[in-house]
Motif scaffolding. Structure first.
Motif, PDB file in Angstrom:
ATOM      1  N   ARG A   9      23.941  -1.333   0.105  1.00 19.14           N
ATOM      2  CA  ARG A   9      24.153  -1.822   1.468  1.00 19.14           C
ATOM      3  C   ARG A   9      24.452  -3.314   1.536  1.00 19.14           C
ATOM      4  N   GLY A  10      24.603  -3.979   0.399  1.00 17.81           N
ATOM      5  CA  GLY A  10      24.923  -5.395   0.454  1.00 17.81           C
ATOM      6  C   GLY A  10      24.509  -6.113  -0.819  1.00 17.81           C
ATOM      7  N   PHE A  11      24.657  -7.444  -0.796  1.00 20.97           N
ATOM      8  CA  PHE A  11      24.367  -8.256  -1.974  1.00 20.97           C
ATOM      9  C   PHE A  11      23.529  -9.476  -1.595  1.00 20.97           C
ATOM     10  N   ILE A  12      22.676  -9.888  -2.530  1.00 22.49           N
ATOM     11  CA  ILE A  12      21.963 -11.161  -2.441  1.00 22.49           C
ATOM     12  C   ILE A  12      22.735 -12.164  -3.284  1.00 22.49           C
TER      13      ILE A  12
ATOM     14  N   LEU B 263      18.450  -8.369 -10.134  1.00 24.33           N
ATOM     15  CA  LEU B 263      17.627  -8.316  -8.929  1.00 24.33           C
ATOM     16  C   LEU B 263      18.097  -7.216  -7.980  1.00 24.33           C
ATOM     17  N   TYR B 264      17.131  -6.442  -7.470  1.00 27.26           N
ATOM     18  CA  TYR B 264      17.402  -5.404  -6.479  1.00 27.26           C
ATOM     19  C   TYR B 264      16.371  -5.514  -5.361  1.00 27.26           C
ATOM     20  N   LEU B 265      16.812  -5.262  -4.124  1.00 27.41           N
ATOM     21  CA  LEU B 265      15.917  -5.185  -2.981  1.00 27.41           C
ATOM     22  C   LEU B 265      16.059  -3.791  -2.370  1.00 27.41           C
TER      23      LEU B 265
ATOM     24  N   ARG C  38       0.812  -1.213   0.000  1.00 24.22           N
ATOM     25  CA  ARG C  38       0.000   0.000   0.000  1.00 24.22           C
ATOM     26  C   ARG C  38       0.843   1.260   0.000  1.00 24.22           C
ATOM     27  N   ALA C  39       1.979   1.240   0.712  1.00 26.90           N
ATOM     28  CA  ALA C  39       2.722   2.479   0.945  1.00 26.90           C
ATOM     29  C   ALA C  39       3.957   2.666   0.071  1.00 26.90           C
ATOM     30  N   LEU C  40       4.526   1.584  -0.458  1.00 25.70           N
ATOM     31  CA  LEU C  40       5.834   1.696  -1.117  1.00 25.70           C
ATOM     32  C   LEU C  40       5.804   1.511  -2.627  1.00 25.70           C
ATOM     33  N   MET C  41       4.761   0.908  -3.154  1.00 22.94           N
ATOM     34  CA  MET C  41       4.758   0.589  -4.589  1.00 22.94           C
ATOM     35  C   MET C  41       4.815   1.828  -5.473  1.00 22.94           C
ATOM     36  N   GLY C  42       4.350   2.973  -4.964  1.00 25.62           N
ATOM     37  CA  GLY C  42       4.346   4.193  -5.777  1.00 25.62           C
ATOM     38  C   GLY C  42       5.625   4.986  -5.732  1.00 25.62           C
ATOM     39  N   LEU C  43       6.580   4.573  -4.884  1.00 20.53           N
ATOM     40  CA  LEU C  43       7.832   5.314  -4.757  1.00 20.53           C
ATOM     41  C   LEU C  43       8.778   4.984  -5.909  1.00 20.53           C
ATOM     42  N   SER C  44       9.579   5.965  -6.310  1.00 18.72           N
ATOM     43  CA  SER C  44      10.561   5.732  -7.376  1.00 18.72           C
ATOM     44  C   SER C  44      11.777   5.003  -6.824  1.00 18.72           C
ATOM     45  N   LEU C  45      12.420   4.239  -7.676  1.00 21.67           N
ATOM     46  CA  LEU C  45      13.573   3.424  -7.285  1.00 21.67           C
ATOM     47  C   LEU C  45      14.818   3.945  -7.979  1.00 21.67           C
ATOM     48  N   GLN C  46      15.815   4.323  -7.191  1.00 24.78           N
ATOM     49  CA  GLN C  46      17.059   4.860  -7.734  1.00 24.78           C
ATOM     50  C   GLN C  46      18.243   4.123  -7.108  1.00 24.78           C
ATOM     51  N   PRO C  47      18.862   3.174  -7.826  1.00 24.15           N
ATOM     52  CA  PRO C  47      20.009   2.453  -7.262  1.00 24.15           C
ATOM     53  C   PRO C  47      21.293   3.285  -7.287  1.00 24.15           C
ATOM     54  N   VAL C  48      21.342   4.281  -6.411  1.00 23.75           N
ATOM     55  CA  VAL C  48      22.525   5.144  -6.304  1.00 23.75           C
ATOM     56  C   VAL C  48      23.661   4.352  -5.662  1.00 23.75           C
ATOM     57  N   ALA C  49      24.821   4.340  -6.268  1.00 24.21           N
ATOM     58  CA  ALA C  49      25.940   3.496  -5.810  1.00 24.21           C
ATOM     59  C   ALA C  49      26.283   3.736  -4.346  1.00 24.21           C
ATOM     60  N   ALA C  50      26.187   4.988  -3.888  1.00 27.01           N
ATOM     61  CA  ALA C  50      26.538   5.310  -2.495  1.00 27.01           C
ATOM     62  C   ALA C  50      25.572   4.685  -1.498  1.00 27.01           C
ATOM     63  N   ASN C  51      24.400   4.264  -1.968  1.00 29.26           N
ATOM     64  CA  ASN C  51      23.391   3.694  -1.072  1.00 29.26           C
ATOM     65  C   ASN C  51      23.338   2.167  -1.115  1.00 29.26           C
TER      66      ASN C  51
ATOM     67  N   PHE D  92      19.598  -0.148  -0.856  1.00 27.97           N
ATOM     68  CA  PHE D  92      19.287  -1.360  -1.618  1.00 27.97           C
ATOM     69  C   PHE D  92      20.378  -2.417  -1.475  1.00 27.97           C
ATOM     70  N   GLN D  93      19.957  -3.665  -1.636  1.00 28.43           N
ATOM     71  CA  GLN D  93      20.851  -4.791  -1.871  1.00 28.43           C
ATOM     72  C   GLN D  93      20.727  -5.146  -3.345  1.00 28.43           C
ATOM     73  N   ARG D  94      21.814  -5.584  -3.922  1.00 27.34           N
ATOM     74  CA  ARG D  94      21.796  -5.981  -5.322  1.00 27.34           C
ATOM     75  C   ARG D  94      22.089  -7.461  -5.434  1.00 27.34           C
ATOM     76  N   GLY D  95      21.440  -8.107  -6.366  1.00 30.89           N
ATOM     77  CA  GLY D  95      21.742  -9.510  -6.607  1.00 30.89           C
ATOM     78  C   GLY D  95      23.050  -9.666  -7.345  1.00 30.89           C
ATOM     79  N   LEU D  96      23.815 -10.690  -6.969  1.00 29.69           N
ATOM     80  CA  LEU D  96      25.015 -11.000  -7.746  1.00 29.69           C
ATOM     81  C   LEU D  96      24.615 -11.349  -9.178  1.00 29.69           C
ATOM     82  N   LYS D  97      25.560 -11.246 -10.071  1.00 29.95           N
ATOM     83  CA  LYS D  97      25.314 -11.622 -11.465  1.00 29.95           C
ATOM     84  C   LYS D  97      26.197 -12.820 -11.831  1.00 29.95           C
ATOM     85  N   PRO D  98      25.635 -14.008 -11.905  1.00 32.24           N
ATOM     86  CA  PRO D  98      24.217 -14.293 -11.680  1.00 32.24           C
ATOM     87  C   PRO D  98      23.931 -14.615 -10.213  1.00 32.24           C
ATOM     88  N   VAL D  99      22.681 -14.395  -9.780  1.00 29.75           N
ATOM     89  CA  VAL D  99      22.218 -14.908  -8.498  1.00 29.75           C
ATOM     90  C   VAL D  99      22.030 -16.413  -8.635  1.00 29.75           C
TER      91      VAL D  99
END
Length: 240
Positions: A42-45, A118-120, A27-40, A129-136
């Motif tokens: 925080r980890g990897f999947i 993949l991004y979380l 309900r609250a997050l689906m409308g927010l924009s997603l920006q994978p800024v490198a400085a942000n 965000f966490q980013r998925g390894l390539k490949p996960v």
């Protein structure tokens, strides 16, 4: 993060808590924009596995300054509302400000064919965000639970215990709880379906550590409640 989206342990099971958290994220997050800024970042999947109930089990690493239970958006080209619960454990190859994590994500996302992108996204305004390894790596459920069993003794107890209970709970319907430390075995020999009533089931169950007092069954088409009738002994059934 608003109060409505904050994870609250309470008395609810982890699975129910994550369900409420995922619904609130939708309900609250689906409308927010997603920006994978490198400085942000925080980890990897590193690995993912989807069990028979649809829970996504993940392993990877995360910065220590981030919470271990939170609402999120999983992004693979499309947005998917998600709720995350992780436990942490030490790993020698990680920087001092990070720890390894294993846990569950409740989401409708499923891995597709080919290499996953993949991004979380999580945190205030989904900035981190966490980013998925390539490949996960996509694992079978059993392999993911073997991962957990191998590191469980070194995990943070407070966050690992709810995950352990979720894995061994009948709510999760995992096909093999022995890999999660339950160390019990069972098999169904015959099922008699009774229209309008349910079914009668004959089979066996073995546990080396405690008496089995009840159990539940589920197939892809139906499920039955926990059995309550007294068990009987059968010759030829002993613990290996």
């Amino acid at each position: 993060m608003s109060e409505a989206l904050a994870a609250s342990p309470g008395d609810a099971s982890l699975l129910h808590r994550l369900g409420a958290l995922r619904d609130a994220a939708g309900r609250a997050l689906m409308g927010l924009s997603l920006q994978p800024v490198a400085a942000n970042l925080r980890g990897f999947i590193e690995t993912v596995a989807v069990d028979s109930s649809g829970v996504v089990w993940v392993c990877g690493w995360l910065a220590k300054d981030q919470p271990l239970e939170f609402p999120a958006i999983l992004f693979d080209g499309r947005k998917h509302a998600a709720a995350v619960s992780l436990t942490s454990f030490p790993r020698a190859d990680l920087p001092v400000q990070a720890h390894a994590v294993f846990g569950a994500i409740l989401t409708d996302w499923r891995p597709g064919p080919g290499e996953l992108e993949l991004y979380l996204f999580f945190g205030k305004d989904l900035a981190f965000f966490q980013r998925g390894l390539k490949p996960v790596r996509v694992l079978e459920t059993r392999a993911a639970l073997e991962q957990f069993e191998q590191i469980r003794a070194t995990c943070d107890r407070a966050t690992a215990l709810p995950l352990q209970r979720m894995i061994t709970s009948a709510e999760s319907w995992l096909p093999d709880t022995a890999r999660a430390g339950g160390n019990a075995q069972a098999s169904v020999d015959r099922i008699l379906l009774l229209g309008g009533f349910g079914c009668l089931v004959e089979g066996w169950a073995l546990s080396p550590t405690k008496r089995i007092e009840s159990f539940a069954l589920r197939s892809a088409m139906w499920c039955c409640a926990r059995s309550l009738w007294p068990p009987t002994t059968r010759p030829g059934r002993t613990w290996p």
